[in-house]
Design a protein around this motif. Structure first.
Motif, PDB file in Angstrom:
ATOM      1  N   MET A 148     -33.613 -52.096  -0.703  1.00  0.00           N
ATOM      2  CA  MET A 148     -34.562 -51.773   0.381  1.00  0.00           C
ATOM      3  C   MET A 148     -34.365 -50.336   0.842  1.00  0.00           C
ATOM      4  O   MET A 148     -35.331 -49.591   1.031  1.00  0.00           O
ATOM      5  CB  MET A 148     -34.320 -52.679   1.580  1.00  0.00           C
ATOM      6  CG  MET A 148     -34.830 -54.076   1.379  1.00  0.00           C
ATOM      7  SD  MET A 148     -34.467 -54.999   2.900  1.00  0.00           S
ATOM      8  CE  MET A 148     -35.248 -56.541   2.461  1.00  0.00           C
ATOM      9  N   GLU A 149     -33.115 -49.964   1.044  1.00  0.00           N
ATOM     10  CA  GLU A 149     -32.839 -48.619   1.564  1.00  0.00           C
ATOM     11  C   GLU A 149     -33.303 -47.544   0.597  1.00  0.00           C
ATOM     12  O   GLU A 149     -33.892 -46.541   1.001  1.00  0.00           O
ATOM     13  CB  GLU A 149     -31.338 -48.482   1.864  1.00  0.00           C
ATOM     14  CG  GLU A 149     -30.945 -49.300   3.082  1.00  0.00           C
ATOM     15  CD  GLU A 149     -29.438 -49.465   3.258  1.00  0.00           C
ATOM     16  OE1 GLU A 149     -29.037 -50.029   4.294  1.00  0.00           O
ATOM     17  OE2 GLU A 149     -28.676 -49.043   2.368  1.00  0.00           O
ATOM     18  N   ARG A 150     -33.071 -47.756  -0.702  1.00  0.00           N
ATOM     19  CA  ARG A 150     -33.504 -46.745  -1.686  1.00  0.00           C
ATOM     20  C   ARG A 150     -35.030 -46.683  -1.722  1.00  0.00           C
ATOM     21  O   ARG A 150     -35.605 -45.597  -1.821  1.00  0.00           O
ATOM     22  CB  ARG A 150     -32.951 -47.056  -3.073  1.00  0.00           C
ATOM     23  CG  ARG A 150     -31.445 -47.035  -3.201  1.00  0.00           C
ATOM     24  CD  ARG A 150     -30.779 -45.857  -2.565  1.00  0.00           C
ATOM     25  NE  ARG A 150     -31.190 -44.568  -3.114  1.00  0.00           N
ATOM     26  CZ  ARG A 150     -30.852 -43.385  -2.598  1.00  0.00           C
ATOM     27  NH1 ARG A 150     -30.092 -43.332  -1.526  1.00  0.00           N
ATOM     28  NH2 ARG A 150     -31.271 -42.270  -3.152  1.00  0.00           N
ATOM     29  N   GLU A 171     -32.323 -56.604  11.193  1.00  0.00           N
ATOM     30  CA  GLU A 171     -32.792 -55.215  11.168  1.00  0.00           C
ATOM     31  C   GLU A 171     -33.271 -54.799   9.772  1.00  0.00           C
ATOM     32  O   GLU A 171     -33.999 -53.824   9.650  1.00  0.00           O
ATOM     33  CB  GLU A 171     -31.730 -54.233  11.702  1.00  0.00           C
ATOM     34  CG  GLU A 171     -30.489 -54.139  10.863  1.00  0.00           C
ATOM     35  CD  GLU A 171     -29.316 -54.842  11.537  1.00  0.00           C
ATOM     36  OE1 GLU A 171     -29.557 -55.782  12.326  1.00  0.00           O
ATOM     37  OE2 GLU A 171     -28.163 -54.446  11.272  1.00  0.00           O
ATOM     38  N   LEU A 172     -32.904 -55.579   8.745  1.00  0.00           N
ATOM     39  CA  LEU A 172     -33.417 -55.251   7.404  1.00  0.00           C
ATOM     40  C   LEU A 172     -34.936 -55.383   7.332  1.00  0.00           C
ATOM     41  O   LEU A 172     -35.590 -54.745   6.509  1.00  0.00           O
ATOM     42  CB  LEU A 172     -32.781 -56.167   6.349  1.00  0.00           C
ATOM     43  CG  LEU A 172     -31.333 -55.894   5.980  1.00  0.00           C
ATOM     44  CD1 LEU A 172     -30.881 -56.846   4.877  1.00  0.00           C
ATOM     45  CD2 LEU A 172     -31.161 -54.442   5.523  1.00  0.00           C
ATOM     46  N   GLY A 211     -40.617 -55.505  12.634  1.00  0.00           N
ATOM     47  CA  GLY A 211     -40.910 -54.333  11.803  1.00  0.00           C
ATOM     48  C   GLY A 211     -41.631 -54.600  10.496  1.00  0.00           C
ATOM     49  O   GLY A 211     -41.906 -53.667   9.739  1.00  0.00           O
ATOM     50  N   VAL A 212     -41.953 -55.876  10.203  1.00  0.00           N
ATOM     51  CA  VAL A 212     -42.679 -56.166   8.962  1.00  0.00           C
ATOM     52  C   VAL A 212     -44.146 -55.746   9.136  1.00  0.00           C
ATOM     53  O   VAL A 212     -44.793 -56.126  10.109  1.00  0.00           O
ATOM     54  CB  VAL A 212     -42.617 -57.676   8.615  1.00  0.00           C
ATOM     55  CG1 VAL A 212     -43.421 -57.970   7.354  1.00  0.00           C
ATOM     56  CG2 VAL A 212     -41.173 -58.125   8.461  1.00  0.00           C
TER      57      VAL A 212
END
Ligand code: ADP
Length: 303
Positions: A148-150, A171-172, A211-212
């Motif tokens: 996800m971060e990349r 938070e993900l 946040g989705v």
């Protein structure tokens, strides 16, 4: 280009008159073996839908691993980031099904269960080149988190199919462009039961607040609940077909949807495309091998 980062397991299946009780051995029907795992199934659905698919996974240096790679090549995946572990067996799902379709499944994740953040980082170039990154929760959370971060760093949309559900830091969810839980997973994710349109919107609102961007709750034969923002959702009905085997319906939807969205279709069209892929897949037995081809989906949608 669709990048799927996830599990591969060999499905090993037999049907028996009844499921064995503890300690009991029952004689089953013919042994069936085929490719499985949510990652592999979604990759197959996206590739058959017409996408160029990079599949990031791990198999063992054994017979099932060889079978897996042959299957990946047949499905025309880019296999550059398929790792072969020397010290782990290829994952396997041991599936027993009775006459009523009830099942017992033991998943031995094996090699794909040992995928790490480093394995994902090795595929960073593919993530960067992707039009969408497709994730499930059948591999370690650390691998999912890194993916996800990349993707976010490279500005590539993330599709998270939160299946099978496992606890993860909320938070993900702020990294997630498209979340595609089924009703059960949506309930687990939000802590409130999803049973109808109103409760689906409530769950979608919770996910939007975390946040989705786009929430798609799959509702089995009822279709999907599609929500693009707080209290703006609606049900998009499924196609009416005679279902033979609904295992893998969610995987077909996710793979088909990822293909359609990454090839520039509108959100509504991509949902219809995913639902068409899923409807065609439930008309056949099997998972990865029951995914429809692009021309079948096209004919189905125009008919
Ligand atoms: P999962 O397999 O993850 O539990 P669902 O059962 O919600 O997912 O199914 C995913 C999608 O597959 C649905 O949104 C729908 O479009 C399609 N689908 C599932 N079951 C059927 C069915 N019996 N008839 C037609 N479409 C179906």
């Amino acid at each position: 280009k669709v990048v799927v980062i996830g599990s591969y397991v060999a499905d090993l299946m037999s049907r028996a008159p009844h499921l064995p009780k503890p300690g009991e051995t029952v004689l089953g029907g013919p042994f069936q073996m085929g490719p499985g795992g949510k990652g592999g199934n979604q990759a197959a659905a996206a590739a058959r839908s017409g996408s160029n698919v990079t599949f990031v996974t791990k198999v063992g240096n054994d017979l099932f691993g060889k079978n897996a790679i042959e299957h990946f090549e047949k499905e025309q995946f880019n296999t550059q980031f398929v790792k072969v572990a020397d010290d782990e067996a290829t994952g396997a799902a041991l599936i027993a099904v009775d006459n009523h379709g009830e099942n017992h499944i033991v998943i031995a994740p094996g090699a794909c269960g040992t995928m790490t953040s480093e394995d994902v980082l090795e595929a960073d170039g593919a993530i960067k080149d992707g039009d969408i990154v497709v994730l499930q929760l059948e591999i370690s959370l650390s691998a999912v988190k890194t993916a996800m971060e990349r993707a976010v760093i490279h500005n590539v949309p993330v599709l998270l199919n939160p299946a099978p559900y496992q606890e993860f830091p909320r938070e993900l969810l702020r990294h997630v462009t498209y979340a595609t839980p089924n009703e059960m997973e949506a309930s687990e994710l939000t802590g409130s039961d999803v049973t109808d349109e109103e409760s689906a919107q409530k769950a979608a609102n919770t996910l939007h607040e975390l946040g989705v961007k786009i929430v798609i709750i799959t509702l089995g034969r009822k279709g999907v609940f599609l929500s693009e923002g707080v209290s703006s959702g609606k049900i998009v009905p499924a196609f009416q077909v005679d279902a033979v085997d609904t295992t893998g319906a969610g995987d077909a939807f996710n793979g088909g949807f990822a293909h359609a969205i990454s090839s520039g279709q509108s959100l509504e069209d991509a949902v219809q495309f995913g639902q068409a892929a899923a409807a065609l897949s439930v008309m056949k037995a099997g998972t990865a091998l029951s995914m429809p081809q692009a021309d079948e989906i096209k004919t189905f949608l125009s008919g």
